[in-house]
Enzyme design. Structure first.
Site, PDB file in Angstrom:
ATOM      1  CB  SER A 129       5.258  -5.821   4.999  1.00 55.46           C
ATOM      2  OG  SER A 129       4.823  -5.467   6.213  1.00 55.46           O
ATOM      3  CE1 TYR A 154      -0.138  -5.439   3.338  1.00 54.79           C
ATOM      4  CE2 TYR A 154       1.163  -5.253   5.398  1.00 54.79           C
ATOM      5  CZ  TYR A 154       0.934  -5.110   4.187  1.00 54.79           C
ATOM      6  OH  TYR A 154       1.988  -4.573   3.316  1.00 54.79           O
ATOM      7  CE  LYS A 158       2.452  -7.362   1.208  1.00 58.03           C
ATOM      8  NZ  LYS A 158       2.583  -7.145  -0.266  1.00 58.03           N
TER       9      LYS A 158
HETATM   10  P1  NAD Z   1      -0.713   1.595  -2.767  1.00 59.27           P
HETATM   11  O1  NAD Z   1      -2.054   1.239  -2.420  1.00 59.27           O
HETATM   12  O2  NAD Z   1      -0.575   3.160  -2.745  1.00 59.27           O
HETATM   13  O3  NAD Z   1      -0.377   1.011  -4.261  1.00 59.27           O
HETATM   14  C1  NAD Z   1      -0.809  -0.529  -4.792  1.00 59.27           C
HETATM   15  C2  NAD Z   1      -1.100  -0.181  -5.891  1.00 59.27           C
HETATM   16  O4  NAD Z   1      -1.626  -1.584  -6.248  1.00 59.27           O
HETATM   17  C3  NAD Z   1      -2.403   0.672  -6.133  1.00 59.27           C
HETATM   18  O5  NAD Z   1      -2.187   1.390  -7.257  1.00 59.27           O
HETATM   19  C4  NAD Z   1      -3.717  -0.508  -6.579  1.00 59.27           C
HETATM   20  O6  NAD Z   1      -4.574   0.222  -7.456  1.00 59.27           O
HETATM   21  C5  NAD Z   1      -2.564  -1.359  -7.167  1.00 59.27           C
HETATM   22  N1  NAD Z   1      -3.320  -2.779  -7.212  1.00 59.27           N
HETATM   23  C6  NAD Z   1      -3.772  -3.438  -5.841  1.00 59.27           C
HETATM   24  N2  NAD Z   1      -4.336  -4.622  -6.207  1.00 59.27           N
HETATM   25  C7  NAD Z   1      -4.175  -4.953  -7.570  1.00 59.27           C
HETATM   26  C8  NAD Z   1      -4.285  -5.840  -8.320  1.00 59.27           C
HETATM   27  N3  NAD Z   1      -4.958  -7.021  -7.989  1.00 59.27           N
HETATM   28  N4  NAD Z   1      -4.223  -5.905  -9.687  1.00 59.27           N
HETATM   29  C9  NAD Z   1      -3.355  -4.658 -10.153  1.00 59.27           C
HETATM   30  N5  NAD Z   1      -3.188  -3.592  -9.567  1.00 59.27           N
HETATM   31  C10 NAD Z   1      -3.638  -3.652  -8.000  1.00 59.27           C
HETATM   32  O7  NAD Z   1       0.148   0.702  -1.783  1.00 59.27           O
HETATM   33  P2  NAD Z   1       1.780   1.035  -1.862  1.00 59.27           P
HETATM   34  O8  NAD Z   1       2.175   1.901  -0.444  1.00 59.27           O
HETATM   35  O9  NAD Z   1       2.320   1.603  -2.931  1.00 59.27           O
HETATM   36  O10 NAD Z   1       2.392  -0.359  -1.255  1.00 59.27           O
HETATM   37  C11 NAD Z   1       2.889  -1.186  -2.381  1.00 59.27           C
HETATM   38  C12 NAD Z   1       3.361  -2.561  -1.894  1.00 59.27           C
HETATM   39  O11 NAD Z   1       4.232  -2.107  -0.585  1.00 59.27           O
HETATM   40  C13 NAD Z   1       2.144  -3.406  -1.404  1.00 59.27           C
HETATM   41  O12 NAD Z   1       2.500  -4.570  -1.785  1.00 59.27           O
HETATM   42  C14 NAD Z   1       2.332  -3.268  -0.047  1.00 59.27           C
HETATM   43  O13 NAD Z   1       1.589  -4.332   0.801  1.00 59.27           O
HETATM   44  C15 NAD Z   1       3.789  -3.123   0.234  1.00 59.27           C
HETATM   45  N6  NAD Z   1       3.890  -2.536   1.570  1.00 59.27           N
HETATM   46  C16 NAD Z   1       3.696  -1.269   1.684  1.00 59.27           C
HETATM   47  C17 NAD Z   1       3.839  -0.363   2.794  1.00 59.27           C
HETATM   48  C18 NAD Z   1       3.224   0.874   3.244  1.00 59.27           C
HETATM   49  O14 NAD Z   1       3.582   1.449   4.259  1.00 59.27           O
HETATM   50  N7  NAD Z   1       2.932   1.774   2.228  1.00 59.27           N
HETATM   51  C19 NAD Z   1       4.749  -1.046   3.958  1.00 59.27           C
HETATM   52  C20 NAD Z   1       5.317  -2.423   3.621  1.00 59.27           C
HETATM   53  C21 NAD Z   1       4.973  -3.031   2.332  1.00 59.27           C
HETATM   54  N1  UFG Z   2      -1.634   5.393  13.467  1.00 65.66           N
HETATM   55  C1  UFG Z   2      -2.214   6.226  14.414  1.00 65.66           C
HETATM   56  N2  UFG Z   2      -3.286   7.032  14.040  1.00 65.66           N
HETATM   57  C2  UFG Z   2      -3.582   7.016  12.586  1.00 65.66           C
HETATM   58  C3  UFG Z   2      -2.998   6.121  11.665  1.00 65.66           C
HETATM   59  C4  UFG Z   2      -2.068   5.527  12.118  1.00 65.66           C
HETATM   60  O1  UFG Z   2      -2.083   6.593  15.523  1.00 65.66           O
HETATM   61  O2  UFG Z   2      -4.542   7.614  11.973  1.00 65.66           O
HETATM   62  C5  UFG Z   2      -0.454   4.872  14.317  1.00 65.66           C
HETATM   63  C6  UFG Z   2      -0.795   2.956  13.938  1.00 65.66           C
HETATM   64  O3  UFG Z   2      -1.593   2.556  15.097  1.00 65.66           O
HETATM   65  C7  UFG Z   2       0.480   2.533  14.041  1.00 65.66           C
HETATM   66  C8  UFG Z   2       1.496   3.810  13.162  1.00 65.66           C
HETATM   67  O4  UFG Z   2       0.676   4.975  13.553  1.00 65.66           O
HETATM   68  O5  UFG Z   2       0.994   2.584  15.238  1.00 65.66           O
HETATM   69  C9  UFG Z   2       1.794   3.209  11.948  1.00 65.66           C
HETATM   70  O6  UFG Z   2       0.653   3.085  11.182  1.00 65.66           O
HETATM   71  P1  UFG Z   2       0.358   2.905   9.634  1.00 65.66           P
HETATM   72  O7  UFG Z   2      -1.058   2.484   9.081  1.00 65.66           O
HETATM   73  O8  UFG Z   2       0.694   4.247   8.987  1.00 65.66           O
HETATM   74  O9  UFG Z   2       1.502   1.925   9.359  1.00 65.66           O
HETATM   75  P2  UFG Z   2       1.568   0.410   9.889  1.00 65.66           P
HETATM   76  O10 UFG Z   2       2.587   0.107  10.687  1.00 65.66           O
HETATM   77  O11 UFG Z   2       0.208  -0.183  10.279  1.00 65.66           O
HETATM   78  O12 UFG Z   2       1.314  -0.351   8.398  1.00 65.66           O
HETATM   79  C10 UFG Z   2       2.088   0.081   7.333  1.00 65.66           C
HETATM   80  C11 UFG Z   2       1.715  -0.321   5.956  1.00 65.66           C
HETATM   81  C12 UFG Z   2       1.786  -1.823   5.797  1.00 65.66           C
HETATM   82  C13 UFG Z   2       3.143  -2.370   6.109  1.00 65.66           C
HETATM   83  C14 UFG Z   2       3.513  -1.565   7.445  1.00 65.66           C
HETATM   84  C15 UFG Z   2       5.128  -2.021   7.636  1.00 65.66           C
HETATM   85  O13 UFG Z   2       0.390   0.230   5.863  1.00 65.66           O
HETATM   86  O14 UFG Z   2       1.348  -2.026   4.610  1.00 65.66           O
HETATM   87  O15 UFG Z   2       3.544  -0.371   7.208  1.00 65.66           O
HETATM   88  O16 UFG Z   2       5.444  -1.585   8.914  1.00 65.66           O
HETATM   89  F1  UFG Z   2       3.323  -3.506   6.039  1.00 65.66           F
END
Ligand code: NAD
Ligand code: UFG
Length: 345
Positions: A129, A154, A158
């Site tokens: 991330s 978090y 990472k």
């Molecule tokens: P998500 O929560 O939709 O999916 C994660 C999945 O992993 C879920 O289905 C959950 O049930 C499963 N899981 C969690 N812990 C587990 C475990 N110990 N064993 C087996 N399954 C498990 O999240 P996502 O948005 O699909 O994110 C996927 C990956 O990408 C994560 O590693 C997250 O940190 C990373 N990531 C996400 C974002 C974002 O904004 N969504 C941004 C950057 C990085």
């Molecule tokens: N935000 C709001 N209101 C809300 C939710 C979010 O204003 O109800 C704002 C947050 O404060 C932030 C922006 O929208 O400024 C994005 O927030 P998100 O929670 O959607 O995303 P983050 O950037 O905090 O984090 C997400 C994923 C992480 C990942 C990261 C990478 O949750 O797993 O993006 O940038 F690592």
């Protein structure tokens, strides 16, 4: 012997994993899913079946459970590569529950690598991330930027996971870390999208649920940041563009013949968009009303970050295809589809 087309996708029932499974199938791979359904249910598994007409093998279990993983590897036989999505992902929640985040995100990686080593598997793609950069000094940020102190537990998980991967690759692993920026949107078919359990933490599902009337109003967390409109800036990337980079990373690993390898790539659009700009894009591109207020800053948030994606574009031969407007329209179509299916229940 033709190499196995099986790709183990941990967290494949979740948002990014499920979209990646669809792209893997389209590219001729055979994804195998592991998920403990702690942050998801079976909805996206059904969606991917409808889109692809295929039902990937699904093993329900926890990546921290060594004997479960051993069973999966034994049952499935040769696997070409492991894609590790399984983790908890909410920046704000991690500030409230740091131990849970460290335990789940780090232990699952360690156990998985241990079992991979046992089964002599080498190829690994990690969901990292942009939070690893903390608040970078220079934006757009590139991969050589130093890791500043992570703003949230978090982000720290990472950073630690990437350090573990860097430490272990010389022992015989071939690893790509993909540093995602902010994935948004849904599959253009509206059969899959983001599906948080309970109240969404991420911005876009909160927006679509508010527009659908499930939430009263969106709170924008802070308008006093040092940015043009005072709200935070992120690099929002369509989830299908993000899913496709995984197929490119697989091809990269296939072509790179080194027996030991570690590389990290930014996966973003290169454009910084503020939270308020995103809100206005949603309203403009869907024509839907969105009540919102300005609230206090959310602890753990980085002020502004967006990617320099040149390395991924060049080395992985990848580029984004979808616009911010597409992402908003697709997210809204998915939300509407969900509401329609719930009203039929
Ligand atoms: P998500 O929560 O939709 O999916 C994660 C999945 O992993 C879920 O289905 C959950 O049930 C499963 N899981 C969690 N812990 C587990 C475990 N110990 N064993 C087996 N399954 C498990 O999240 P996502 O948005 O699909 O994110 C996927 C990956 O990408 C994560 O590693 C997250 O940190 C990373 N990531 C996400 C974002 C974002 O904004 N969504 C941004 C950057 C990085
Ligand atoms: N935000 C709001 N209101 C809300 C939710 C979010 O204003 O109800 C704002 C947050 O404060 C932030 C922006 O929208 O400024 C994005 O927030 P998100 O929670 O959607 O995303 P983050 O950037 O905090 O984090 C997400 C994923 C992480 C990942 C990261 C990478 O949750 O797993 O993006 O940038 F690592």
């Amino acid at each position: 012997m033709t190499p196995s087309k099986k790709i183990l996708v941990t967290g494949g029932a979740g948002y990014i994993g499920a979209h990646t499974v669809v792209e893997l199938i389209a590219a001729g791979y055979e994804p195998v899913i592991v998920d403990n359904l702690s942050a998801s249910d079976r909805t996206l598994l059904k969606g991917m079946e409808r889109i692809t007409g295929r039902k990937p093998n699904f093993h329900e279990g926890d990546c921290r459970d060594k004997s479960f993983l051993r069973d999966v590897f034994q049952t499935e036989g040769p696997i070409q590569c492991v894609m590790h999505f399984a983790a908890f992902k909410s920046v704000g929640e991690s500030v409230q529950k740091p131990l849970l985040y460290h335990q789940n995100n780090i232990d699952s990686l360690l156990v998985l690598l241990d079992v991979m080593q046992e089964f002599k598997m080498t190829d690994f793609i990690f969901s990292s991330s942009c939070t690893v950069y903390g608040q970078p000094d220079v934006i757009p940020v590139n991969e050589s930027a130093p890791f500043k102190r992570a703003e949230s537990p978090y982000g720290a998980t990472k950073q630690i996971c990437e350090r573990i991967l860097e430490d272990i690759y010389p022992t015989g692993f071939r690893i790509v870390s993909l540093r995602y920026f902010n994935p948004i949107g849904a599959h253009p078919s509206a059969m899959m999208g983001e599906l948080p359990i309970g109240v969404p933490n991420n911005l876009v599902p909160y927006i679509t649920q508010t527009a659908a009337g499930l939430r009263k109003k969106l709170t924008v967390f802070g308008n006093d940041y040092d940015t043009p409109d005072g709200s935070c800036i992120r690099d929002f990337i369509h989830v299908v563009d993000l899913a496709r980079v995984h197929v490119k990373a697989l091809e990269y690993l296939q072509h790179e013949r080194h027996s030991k390898l570690y590389d990290a790539f930014n996966v973003g659009t290169g454009k910084g968009v503020s939270v308020l700009e995103l809100v206005n894009t949603f309203i403009r591109s869907t024509g839907v009303k969105l009540p919102f207020i300005i609230g206090p800053r959310r602890p753990g948030d980085v002020e502004k970050v967006y990617a320099d994606p040149a390395k991924a574009m060049d080395a992985l031969r990848w580029k984004t295809q979808y616009s911010l407007e597409d992402a908003m329209k697709h997210a809204w179509a998915w939300e509407q589809k969900l509401r329609a299916s719930h009203s039929e229940d």
